[in-house]
Design a protein around this motif. Sequence first.
Motif, short mmCIF file in Angstrom:
data_model
loop_
_atom_site.label_atom_id
_atom_site.label_comp_id
_atom_site.label_asym_id
_atom_site.label_seq_id
_atom_site.Cartn_x
_atom_site.Cartn_y
_atom_site.Cartn_z
N ALA A 235 0.83 -1.20 0.00
CA ALA A 235 0.00 0.00 0.00
C ALA A 235 0.86 1.25 0.00
O ALA A 235 1.99 1.26 0.49
CB ALA A 235 -0.90 0.00 1.23
N ASN B 33 1.30 -2.30 6.72
CA ASN B 33 1.75 -2.69 5.39
C ASN B 33 2.25 -4.13 5.35
O ASN B 33 2.05 -4.86 4.38
CB ASN B 33 2.86 -1.74 4.91
CG ASN B 33 2.62 -1.25 3.49
OD1 ASN B 33 1.63 -1.62 2.85
ND2 ASN B 33 3.50 -0.40 3.00
N GLY C 201 -0.84 -4.83 3.35
CA GLY C 201 -0.42 -3.94 2.27
C GLY C 201 -0.82 -4.39 0.88
O GLY C 201 -0.98 -3.56 -0.03
N ILE D 121 -5.02 -3.34 0.51
CA ILE D 121 -5.58 -1.99 0.59
C ILE D 121 -4.71 -1.04 -0.22
O ILE D 121 -3.54 -1.33 -0.51
CB ILE D 121 -5.70 -1.49 2.05
CG1 ILE D 121 -4.33 -1.42 2.71
CG2 ILE D 121 -6.64 -2.39 2.84
CD1 ILE D 121 -4.38 -0.86 4.14
N ALA D 122 -5.28 0.11 -0.58
CA ALA D 122 -4.55 1.04 -1.45
C ALA D 122 -3.75 2.07 -0.67
O ALA D 122 -2.69 2.51 -1.14
CB ALA D 122 -5.54 1.77 -2.36
N TYR D 123 -4.23 2.46 0.52
CA TYR D 123 -3.61 3.62 1.17
C TYR D 123 -3.59 3.47 2.69
O TYR D 123 -4.54 2.96 3.29
CB TYR D 123 -4.38 4.89 0.80
CG TYR D 123 -3.63 6.17 1.07
CD1 TYR D 123 -2.42 6.45 0.45
CD2 TYR D 123 -4.14 7.12 1.96
CE1 TYR D 123 -1.72 7.62 0.70
CE2 TYR D 123 -3.46 8.31 2.21
CZ TYR D 123 -2.24 8.55 1.58
OH TYR D 123 -1.56 9.70 1.83
#
Length: 318
Positions: A2, A151, A155, A158-160
Amino acid sequence: MAEIGTNIEYAKTLLEQGEVVAIPTETVYGLAGNALNVSAVTKIFEVKNRPQFDPLIVHVPDLEAAHEYTLDIPAAVKRLTDQFWPGPLTLLLKKKSIIPDLVTSGLDTVGIRCPDHALTRQLLSELSFPLAAPSANPFGYVSPTTPQHVNEQLGDKIAYILDGGPCRVGIESTIVGFENDIPIVYRMGGLSLEQIENVTGPVQVQAHSTSNPQAPGQLKSHYAPGKKVIIGNIIDLLQQYPAHATGLLTFQSDFNSPFQFVLSPSGDLEEAAQNLFTALRAFDKMPIDYILAEFVPDVGLGRAINDRLRRAAAVDSF
């Protein structure tokens, strides 16, 4: 992996699109989604591999927002929010129908809290919906207290990750509800029983459930690392388990072991709470088979630390 950053607008956009984002709080990092969007809430359960009978906590920017999603806020609850919001206190309140049953696992109550983290409070204030956000880790594993922890575990899903730095408290919020005007602690956490009782008077503790919990974070086996945790007197335990295969988790004592984590050399329970989940994660990267741990003094935040140790070890005595 991510992306990690401090772009609130990007996090807001993702959340408005029904995606999930990791967010910082003063306690641990949360895996957040639109609490009013069943699809987004479903993603939280899927990413965490969390059973849907375990309810989620809903995060709001302030008490005024909490009124939008709950039927009644008793006077005793108002006294607690006056004293401890924003902060590591989740309140179990009767929910309005706008909160999906998936969030509360079909219960008529919802856990609501206002986190004490500037970045996340700004994000919440800019959103038109509250955020459902359990800890940002695979279900049952150690809760994350840094963006890197998130992460390492999520990680790829998910994107962020909104980067708010290391969590200041390091242990989840205390959950308090009321039955017949009697305050009940459903999960011990970053706010001590003494602090709550100073406002409400004596409280009851109902801090675990083997199934169908009444509040988030009540499952008996939880917060567990990948190594077996054994709790007791370290010196006695070292007679039973080979030193080369064991990690030592102590409150203050230094055993001069290469596989050791001292939670607080100075005996500070706040420091110990901050370090607990980091320590449990660290042992997973060590070439050991067991984690030998000792309880900390069972006062103040020590109760919450000991609660997490018991769940990590899944022992029977609560």
